[in-house]
Design a protein around this motif. Structure first.
Motif, mmCIF file in Angstrom:
data_model
loop_
_atom_site.group_PDB
_atom_site.id
_atom_site.type_symbol
_atom_site.label_atom_id
_atom_site.label_comp_id
_atom_site.label_asym_id
_atom_site.label_seq_id
_atom_site.Cartn_x
_atom_site.Cartn_y
_atom_site.Cartn_z
ATOM 1 N N THR A 12 0.489 -1.158 0.316
ATOM 2 C CA THR A 12 -0.100 -0.210 0.299
ATOM 3 C C THR A 12 0.816 1.577 -0.417
ATOM 4 O O THR A 12 0.238 2.292 0.149
ATOM 5 C CB THR A 12 -1.312 0.299 1.416
ATOM 6 N N SER A 31 -2.793 5.528 -0.384
ATOM 7 C CA SER A 31 -3.879 4.103 -0.288
ATOM 8 C C SER A 31 -5.101 4.631 0.126
ATOM 9 O O SER A 31 -5.356 5.477 1.061
ATOM 10 C CB SER A 31 -3.593 2.594 0.158
ATOM 11 N N GLY A 32 -6.392 3.833 -0.360
ATOM 12 C CA GLY A 32 -7.293 3.699 0.513
ATOM 13 C C GLY A 32 -8.428 5.149 0.089
ATOM 14 O O GLY A 32 -9.663 6.054 0.636
ATOM 15 N N LYS A 91 -7.033 -2.076 -1.428
ATOM 16 C CA LYS A 91 -7.011 -0.967 -1.717
ATOM 17 C C LYS A 91 -6.473 0.162 -2.565
ATOM 18 O O LYS A 91 -6.242 -0.025 -3.492
ATOM 19 C CB LYS A 91 -6.112 -0.180 -0.125
#
Length: 115
Positions: A12, A31-32, A91
Motif C-alpha cells: 500500500t 492508498s484508500g 485498497k
C-alpha cells in the motif's frame, strides 16, 4: 515523490510515481482514496480553491547521507485521473497526471529518471 523503493515496504506504500516527460508526471494518491476523496478533489480543483501545489522529488529513499530533495516548482493537475485497486491489496488509489509550470532542467531530469 519518490522514484525508487525498498523491497521490504508494504504494497500500500509502493506508489508508482513517474515522470512522463520533463514537464509532466503521474503521481499516485495515498492508498484508500477515491476520485471523490476530499484530498484528491482539492488537488483536482486546486486553482479555483486557492491551493498551490509544489513538487519536491527525492531520487533515492535509501540515501542516508545527503537526503537530497530537489524542488521542481509549481504544478497543476491536468484533470486526467484513474482510480484503481492497488496491486496485491483491496485498497483503491487515484492516479493523477500533473503538469509542471516550468519543465525540469534537462540535466537534472536525466539524473532523476536514470539510475
Amino acid at each position: 515523490m519518490l522514484l525508487h523503493f525498498a523491497d521490504d515496504i508494504s504494497d500500500t506504500t509502493k506508489y508508482e510515481d513517474h515522470f512522463t516527460g520533463r514537464n509532466s508526471l503521474i503521481a499516485i494518491s495515498k492508498s484508500g482514496r477515491s476520485i471523490a476523496s476530499e484530498d484528491v478533489q482539492n488537488f483536482l480543483h486546486a486553482t479555483e480553491r486557492g491551493i498551490q501545489v509544489h513538487l519536491f522529488v527525492r531520487k533515492n529513499k535509501d540515501d542516508k547521507i545527503s537526503k537530497e530533495f530537489y524542488y521542481l516548482g509549481h504544478m497543476k493537475a491536468s484533470g486526467n485521473t484513474r482510480q484503481f485497486v492497488m496491486p496485491n491489496t483491496t485498497k483503491t488509489a487515484v492516479e493523477i497526471e500533473w503538469l509542471l509550470d516550468v519543465p525540469v532542467r534537462e540535466d537534472l531530469y536525466e539524473y532523476i529518471v536514470n539510475e
